[in-house]
Every structure is written in C-alpha cells, then in structure tokens.
Design an enzyme around this catalytic site. Structure first.
Site, short mmCIF file in Angstrom:
data_model
loop_
_atom_site.label_atom_id
_atom_site.label_comp_id
_atom_site.label_asym_id
_atom_site.label_seq_id
_atom_site.Cartn_x
_atom_site.Cartn_y
_atom_site.Cartn_z
N ASP A 93 0.83 -1.20 0.00
CA ASP A 93 0.00 0.00 0.00
C ASP A 93 0.87 1.26 0.00
O ASP A 93 1.86 1.34 0.74
CB ASP A 93 -0.90 0.00 1.24
CG ASP A 93 -1.76 1.24 1.33
OD1 ASP A 93 -2.66 1.39 0.48
OD2 ASP A 93 -1.51 2.07 2.23
N GLU A 148 1.42 -0.65 -5.17
CA GLU A 148 0.36 0.28 -5.51
C GLU A 148 0.98 1.53 -6.13
O GLU A 148 1.75 2.24 -5.48
CB GLU A 148 -0.47 0.69 -4.29
CG GLU A 148 -1.58 1.67 -4.66
CD GLU A 148 -2.24 2.36 -3.47
OE1 GLU A 148 -3.30 2.97 -3.66
OE2 GLU A 148 -1.67 2.30 -2.36
#
Length: 679
Positions: free
Chosen positions: A398, A438
């Site tokens: 993330d 990401e």
C-alpha cells in the site's frame, strides 16, 4: 536507481514518460487490416510495408522472456513475404554502455505463405539490455520497438532483457479476487463489532445490518461502521470464489489490528484484528486457500501497509492504549521515537497525506530498526507471514511510492533502496512470492530494473482506459470518453512501459476499494459489465475481480464502493456471475490468453469495434469486441494471426463455428458483448 537508465548522453532515452503515447501510424494501418489477404502482395521495392511487421516477447518471438545470465536470447521478427532485404537487431548493453548490432537471417514462412520470419540472437550476459529492430528494404528503413513502428530511429520505448528477473508463474496464470473483509461474508457473529463497543477519534463504533447503508449515523464517522464480515466468512465462501467465479488468488485488504473498518491505520502488524478472527483463523484460511479439497489450489496475498502506521500503534501510542511499551508520542525517550519524523514533538509530525491518524514511518538508513521490524529481520512482519504457519504467497504494498526516511515523500533513492531490500527479504523466504506495488501511473521506476516490484496495480494501463472506452467516464466517475483507436493506442503505450513478464502480472481490475464501482460508471448497464469482463479475461495481465464486480455491484466513491456483498445476487444463476465463471475457465484452458502474444487487429471508431489476437505455438485466438449498443458484423482480419483459409474457428462464448475465408472471419456480435474465436 531508475535514473541510471537514462542514456541521453548517447542520444538514448530508454523509457517514454508519456503514458498515453498515441501509436497513430500503426493504428491507421491496422484499422485497414480487414482487407483480404490477397491484397497483401509484397516485394523488394524500396518500401517497408508496416502492416506486415510484428514482434513481441511472446513464446513465438522470444525464446527466453526470463533468461538467466548464461542464456542467449533468440528473437524472431515477422515481415511480409519477400518484402525486405535485411533485418537487424540493435541493442544497448548496460554492461559496457554501448550499442551492438546483430544481423538477422531468414528462417521460414508462416502457414499461409503470407509472412517471412527472421531470426537473430543476443549473446548471454548478466547485464540489462534494451533492443529495437531496423528493417530495411533497399533504400527504405523502418524501426520497430515496444512502442511501435517509426520511419526514424526511436529514442525510447525499447524491449527489455533483464537476466535473472522472474515474476511468479502462478500470478501470470491466475485470476485474483479482491476482498474488503468487513463487507464480504459474516462467518461468525461472535466477533461482530457492536454499537459503542469502543470509541476512536471521537467516533463510537456502529453495527449496521448486512445490506444496509455504509454511511455512518454520525457525521464524519464512516470508518466506524461495521457489518461483521470476517476471515471465517471468506473461508466458508472459498467454494464460490474458486469454483463459481473461478478465481484462485485472494487479495485481502488489511486484516491486522486497527480501530477502523478499513484497517489502513495499523495498530499491531502481528495480530489479526479480533473483528476478523484470530491469527489461528488466518492460518486456517491460508491452509484452506492452498488446499485442493474445495477447488483448485489457491494463493493468498495480504495488504502490507508499511508507509505508515495508525496513531494507536504501540510504536506511536497517541492515546496511551498500550502498557507494554512507551510510544513515540508519549516520550522523546521512547525506544521507538526514531520510528517517526517529528517536526515539533509531540503534535507535529509527518503523516500519510497529512493525516495525523496515520503517522509516517521513518525508514532511516540500511539496517535501521524500522527496516528490520518491517522486513529485515527473521521476525519481521514481511517474513513472518511468508513463513509457516501462515505461508502467504505475496504482499500488496500500500502507498509504496511514499515510503521514505526523514518524513520525505518517496519516489527517490531511499524509496528504491527500501523496495530493493524488501524484495531481497521476500524472495529469501519464498522465491515465488509476489510483490505487487500500488502506483496509479507508470510504475516503470519500480519494475524495469528487476530489483523491486514484480508488478503493480494497473490503474493507468487497464482500469482507466477500459472505463473511458466502455463507460465514457474515468475511474473517478468524471466524464471522459475515448474511441476504439485511442483505447488501442493507450493500451499499447502502457504495455511498452514494462518488461513482458511484468505486463503479465500487472493487476487488471475494473474497480477497487479506492475508486467508484465499474457498475456505477456503467450506469447499471449489465451488458457493459459483460463487455468489460470479456476484455479483462482476454487481455495481458492478471484479471483482478473486486468482490461484487462479477455481478455489476453498484457503488460511488469511498465508502460507497465498499458495500456488503449481495449473496442473493452472487450465485451461479446470475448471468454476469455465470459469464465470469465461463471466462475464467476459458482463460485457464488457453495459455495463449495468459502468456501468448498480443496483436491489435482492428479498430473501428464509427461502429465502436475493437479486435485483437492472442496466440502461441498451440492456439490462435481472435477477440472481437462491440462497444456499441446495437449488434454489428465484425470482419476480423485473422490472416494477421496466420489462420489459413478453409480452417475453422470456434466462438468459445457461443459455441458457433466459423470458416476462415479470404483471410477473414465475419461474426455478428451483440451490443456491448464480444466473441472469442479460437483455433
């Protein structure tokens, strides 16, 4: 690290920074590709016919997409029969910072007698290389690389050779299913979060009934809304995921201890949140995912939130929730004070996008305590879950671009150093584990050196163009529409950003927990979901289904994109779910749809049609898509795939058989639907 690939001092810039570079010249020739094969005579006439040129790193054109340092790479290039006088590979070798050329030799014709194949070999070595082709017909020259065809030598967009760099085969060949745990299925009511169970940041928890509104009763408290979905629920629905949908990879949004429903504000990386179960529940889920007793063997990817923690994490402990450790917010003498960056202790510190509830981790220098805690030591977060008894198969990173030291914003030398160290740590435990970063743009800086990520969330190369072409909206729901020719150009340009083995593990999703639902952008038109699913399952990359997208789940911006799964709709009797299962079975049956070549065949902006081929040594598959609201007859130039006249192709969706005549197949395709023509 990425900057070292800029060869501007020799007039060479390896990668284009324009993610949507239009491939207009080739698109124009391909748009005319429906002409019969008899119109394709070629000769040595000082004119290179662009429409006959093709190469990619599919198995027919590159014998080692993932070479070792001791494997030479033999490349094959296609031209029209008798059209050219010579073909040459020109490559840049980072080992000696020099250009080299390899003369290619004619080797054979294709089955139709339309094309010549030329072949040349780049010698083995451990260094990265980037190559292009020079194609000559007498006085005429054309250049060909991953970005397309040009009359003059290109300065960017070449094909990659990265010895020693491999991406996981299971990711290349799999279908991924993304789950936001609180909203998928409630497998145990014993761990449900109840009304007022605790209060965080001024918000008391709210327990909502399954299927009711995701919005909080108290303004500003949407992250305190809980529905009861958990790991036991996921475990109980593995049969649906594996057998009905046909997905064999599960990607779970964060599952570790956190006061919010989204869990991107981690409180303890080593503890599964009680609302989702326990560490033992995770072990059971992982074992059941990997088991073949409930369907094909599966794989598990967890969300690693390593850029920041929550302010309740024991390392920070803003609210004095922990007694086992004095946190950085509590004392400048805390052993974890250096884990964060304070501008003015205690209330001014670096946070994720400025959120005080998500203080940013300070990764310091190599060997720092934070690096060891996250990935460096044997007991680190990353290594613990990769090892038994959890044995997860990968990490989705993330906000990985922002990881840094000193409160800086990432995308710099420290960020790339951390990513490289993290890759080393991951692969030391499981060489076949996946690292999925990401990033919402061109993720080339993290994927083109073979030392950081395996792939990335493909917002830029899949989600955005698919949304704009099919729904007329961008992934945020704003008005944005592109014709088929621009759709094709966008796809081509973004594929060129990555090595082929990276392209094959990019996560291709229609929706995610961060953007509006595709079904919402499609205005609830399930046929647009059909069309999107057909493309998703036949394109290059790992199809990723955000739970509910298989039936066209509705939902606007966060948190509305995180509605509860409707189990009355999510069944094999639902037409979209059934189509999803059929498409995943087709993808599983044909390696050409997973690791084969990709060739654009037709763009028709007037009728909103698009056709392309996927092929390898075993199968040739033409996919025809109709993005119009009415049926159209699509004349697909399958001669480009070397399908011979008189041969039969079968539409894998309808079962209808067609015969190749004069180099083409004509098929009627319903509005917002497609045909998958295989032989």
């Amino acid at each position: 690290m990425f900057a070292s690939k800029d060869f501007s001092r020799t007039g060479w810039q390896h990668r284009t920074t324009a993610r949507r570079a239009l491939w207009l010249a080739l698109a124009a020739t391909l748009a005319a590709g429906a002409l019969p094969v008899t119109a394709r005579a070629a000769s040595n006439d000082n004119n290179v016919e662009w429409n006959g040129l093709f190469h990619d790193q599919g198995p027919l054109f590159d014998n080692h997409v993932e070479p070792t340092s001791s494997q030479a790479v033999t490349l094959t290039f296609r031209t029209f029969k008798g059209d050219i006088t010579s073909a040459t590979i020109k490559y840049y070798d980072s080992g000696d910072s020099s250009f080299h050329t390899v003369a290619m030799s004619w080797v054979s014709n294709d089955a139709t007698g339309t094309f010549d194949y030329w072949r040349g070999t780049i010698p083995a070595s451990a260094s990265e290389k980037y190559y292009r082709f020079k194609i000559t017909d007498g006085t005429a020259t054309a250049w060909y690389n991953a970005a397309g065809i040009s009359a003059s030598e290109p300065s960017s967009g070449d094909f990659f050779i990265i010895p020693g760099f491999t991406t996981p085969a299971w990711m290349k060949n799999g279908v991924m299913y993304q789950i936001f745990p609180d909203r998928f299925y409630n497998g145990s009511t014993a761990n449900d979060v109840t009304n007022g169970q605790y209060t965080y940041s001024g918000c008391a928890t709210e327990q909502h009934a399954w299927g009711s509104s995701v919005f909080a009763n108290v303004s500003g408290c949407n992250t305190a809304v809980f529905f009861g979905g958990d790991l036991a629920g996921i475990d109980q629905k593995l049969g649906y995921i594996k057998n009905t949908v046909g997905a064999n990879i599960l990607y779970l949004n964060p599952i570790f201890l956190s006061p919010s429903n989204h869990k991107y504000d981690t409180e303890d990386y080593m503890t599964v949140d009680p609302a989702f179960g326990s560490n033992s529940t995770l072990q059971t889920l992982s074992a059941d995912i990997h088991s073949t007793s409930n369907g094909p063997k599966g794989y598990l990817v967890l969300d690693g939130v390593f850029n920041h923690t929550g302010d309740t994490h024991k390392w920070f402990d803003r609210y004095n929730w922990w007694t086992s450790l004095t946190g950085a917010y509590e004392s400048q003498s805390s052993p974890t004070y250096g884990y964060y960056t304070f501008q003015s202790w205690p209330n001014t510190y670096s946070g994720f996008f400025g959120y005080s509830s998500m203080p940013k981790l300070d990764y310091g220098a190599s060997g720092s305590a934070v690096r060891n805690a996250i990935y460096g030591s044997a007991s680190s977060v990353v290594k613990t879950y990769l090892k038994s008894p959890y044995s997860i198969d990968g990490w989705r990173l993330d906000a990985a671009e922002y990881i840094d030291a000193g409160g800086n914003g990432g995308k710099d030398a420290i960020n790339h150093q951390v990513m490289a160290e993290l890759r080393t740590a991951v692969k030391s435990v499981n060489p076949n584990a996946d690292i999925l970063g990401e990033f919402w743009g061109n993720a080339g800086p993290w994927t083109t050196n073979g030392a950081e990520w395996d792939g990335a969330m493909n917002y830029d190369g899949f989600t955005q163009p698919v949304s704009e072409w099919i729904t007329g909206q961008d992934y945020g729901g704003g008005s944005a529409s592109i014709p088929a020719s621009q759709f094709d150009s966008w796809l081509h340009g973004t594929r060129a950003n990555y090595p082929t083995n990276v392209q094959q593990v990019m996560s291709n999703f229609l929706s995610s927990h961060d953007i509006t639902r595709f079904g919402n952008r499609a205005g609830g038109d399930i046929w647009k979901t059909y069309l999107a699913l057909i493309f998703q399952m036949t394109y290059v990359g790992t199809p990723t289904i955000y739970y509910g997208d298989e039936y066209g789940m509705q939902g606007g911006a966060d948190p509305d994109n995180r509605r509860t799964f409707d189990w009355n709709t999510g069944t094999s009797t639902n037409s979209a779910v059934a189509l999803t299962g059929k498409l995943t079975a087709i993808r599983n049956a044909y390696p050409a749809l997973r690791t084969g070549s990709f060739m654009s065949l037709l763009t028709d902006d007037t009728n909103k049609l698009y056709a392309y081929g996927r092929f390898d040594a075993t199968n040739r598959i033409a996919v025809a898509l109709n993005n119009d609201s009415t049926s159209h007859t699509v004349t697909v130039p399958v001669w480009q795939l070397s399908m011979t006249n008189g041969s039969t192709v079968t539409d894998l969706l309808s079962g209808t058989h067609y015969t190749v005549q004069n180099g083409v197949v004509s098929v009627s395709v319903n509005g917002h639907y497609g045909a998958i023509l295989a032989q």
